[in-house]
Enzyme design. Structure first.
Site, short mmCIF file in Angstrom:
data_model
loop_
_atom_site.label_atom_id
_atom_site.label_comp_id
_atom_site.label_asym_id
_atom_site.label_seq_id
_atom_site.Cartn_x
_atom_site.Cartn_y
_atom_site.Cartn_z
N SER A 155 39.39 40.77 36.87
CA SER A 155 39.15 42.06 37.51
C SER A 155 40.13 42.25 38.65
O SER A 155 40.64 41.28 39.22
CB SER A 155 37.72 42.11 38.05
OG SER A 155 37.50 43.26 38.86
N TYR A 168 30.86 38.26 42.57
CA TYR A 168 31.69 38.80 41.49
C TYR A 168 33.16 38.44 41.71
O TYR A 168 33.84 37.94 40.80
CB TYR A 168 31.51 40.32 41.43
CG TYR A 168 32.25 41.00 40.30
CD1 TYR A 168 31.72 41.00 39.00
CD2 TYR A 168 33.44 41.68 40.52
CE1 TYR A 168 32.39 41.65 37.97
CE2 TYR A 168 34.10 42.33 39.50
CZ TYR A 168 33.57 42.32 38.22
OH TYR A 168 34.23 42.95 37.19
#
Length: 275
Positions: A155, A168
């Site tokens: 990401s 995350y």
């Protein structure tokens, strides 16, 4: 004739979103597919996770393209389950060439306030789940002695910090180190390993109330339009979120002959989000 005729790809998180997009595009180019997804609600996740119907639709769509598919409900936290489905897929389809470790979750939470379960579930799925995916699948590529490619979905959050995403970001950043070691270890077998780093992508993982509140904490009940207004400020190009197909085309570059000498890289598709 497709560029992946005769090849087989294993895709995690294939029931919808980016995973389904990747599976269908590879099938369009001639690949047969091994597809898995959790197909039940994951604890701690604040939006509906994939269903059996979602995975069945991916299976139907791949078959409609004239390709074979082995689709199973498996959680990436279940190493034995992953091994069983990949072994069965290789037995039926004959080989394995491509692994797309795509499955993941998003659960926004303040760093010092999130529960231990929220932290551990994130790491177990988004980081350890990728290791388990590779342990279950990559030995089949090695055994084939034809080379191959692994693409791990990381990401932009691995490269650029945002509040309320420590777990995350930690998982997605951890994937970069994992990828680099695996790329070095597998290079002698001509197996390439790369991470791909999208900015926000318009999937169910992003288009939900929890993400809208992450992007617009100033509003009590932000909408998708409010989210898009904020997201536009994060990307340099004038787009609030990419489509799954935008990431898929980058994946095809990495796994195809176009990327035959690309390994150990962090491939960003971020609309200028790092600028």
């Amino acid at each position: 004739m497709g560029q992946f005729d005769g090849q087989v790809a294993f895709v995690t998180g294939a029931a919808r979103g980016q995973g389904r997009s990747h599976a269908l595009r590879l099938a369009q180019e001639g690949a047969d597919i091994i597809a898995i997804d959790v197909c039940r609600q994951v604890d701690t996740v604040p939006y509906p996770t994939a269903t059996a119907d979602d995975l069945a639709e991916t299976e139907r769509a791949v078959k409609a393209l004239g390709r074979r598919i082995v689709a199973r409900e498996v959680d990436v936290r279940d190493l034995d389950g992953l091994k069983a489905v990949v072994d069965a897929g290789v037995d039926e389809l004959g080989r394995l060439d491509i692994v797309l470790a795509n499955a993941g979750i998003s659960v926004p939470a303040p760093t010092l306030e999130m529960s231990e379960k929220t932290w551990s579930t994130m790491i177990d799925i988004n980081l350890t789940g990728v290791w388990k995916t590779c342990v279950a699948s990559v030995p089949h590529i090695v055994a084939g002695s034809r080379g191959g490619s692994v693409v791990i979905t990381s990401s932009l959050a691995a490269l650029k910090a945002n509040a309320n995403t420590a777990h995350y970001s930690a998982a997605k950043a951890g994937l970069v180190g994992f990828m680099k070691v695996l790329a070095k270890e597998l290079a002698p077998q001509n197996i390439r390993v790369n991470t791909i780093h999208p900015t926000a992508v318009a999937t169910d993982m992003i288009l939900n109330d929890a993400t809208y509140k992450l992007f617009r904490p100033d509003l009590a009940a932000p909408t998708r339009a409010d989210f898009e207004e904020a997201a536009l400020t994060l990307n340099t190009l004038p787009v609030p979120a990419l489509e799954s197909s935008d990431i898929t085309e980058a994946v095809l570059y990495l796994v195809g002959d176009s990327g035959r000498y690309v390994t150990g890289t962090t491939h960003t598709v971020d609309a200028g989000g790092q600028l």
